[in-house]
Design a protein around this motif. Structure first.
Motif: not given
Length: 156
Positions: A14-21, A33-36
């Protein structure tokens, strides 16, 4: 539209999500997604049991954990496949957190989608179902034989 693939599975990110290790060997994709705020985890593990046994174990473990409340547990159809869905909530001391998990077994591989977000947020049915519906399995990641598993390098 961004797609994730590892050579075994492909799915929509999904849009606006960042991958994390990932923190363990079975996590294929971990997005935040830290904004949600919300996190999405997609895992694949080898298994020799089916969804009924997995459901029984999960429900037993949740009932034995007084910090987690079981909200819903059922089998559901997504696309033409049967998934086991478990919805639970827990508190981190300050916030009530909701977790929706969807589990699917094919060819001795257990595919797990885990969506975690603040309990007060809106229901996200279409959001997570669209991600799950996007899953395409090219080949099983794990070969399970004689009580052991190995990564399927032959068909990748």
């Amino acid at each position: 539209m961004t797609m994730f693939t590892n050579g075994f599975s492909t799915l929509l990110m999904p849009k606006d999500f960042e991958p994390v290790n990932a923190k363990d060997e079975f996590t294929e994709l971990y997005l935040v997604n830290t904004s949600i705020p919300m996190s999405i985890k997609f895992s694949t593990t080898p298994t020799l049991v089916g969804l009924p046994e997995i459901r029984e174990d999960i429900e037993k473990n949740l009932k034995n954990n007084d910090k987690i409340s079981l909200i819903n547990s059922d089998f559901i159809a997504i696309n033409e496949d049967i998934y086991y869905m478990v919805v639970s909530s827990f508190s981190d001391g300050e916030n009530e957190i909701k977790r929706n998990e969807f589990l699917y077994v094919e060819d001795n591989n257990l595919y797990i989608f885990e969506f975690t977000y603040p309990y007060a947020d809106r229901e996200l049915d279409d959001f997570y179902l669209n991600i799950i519906r996007s899953l395409k399995i090219s080949v099983p990641k794990y070969i399970v034989e004689n009580g052991e598993y190995r990564i399927n390098h032959e068909n990748k």
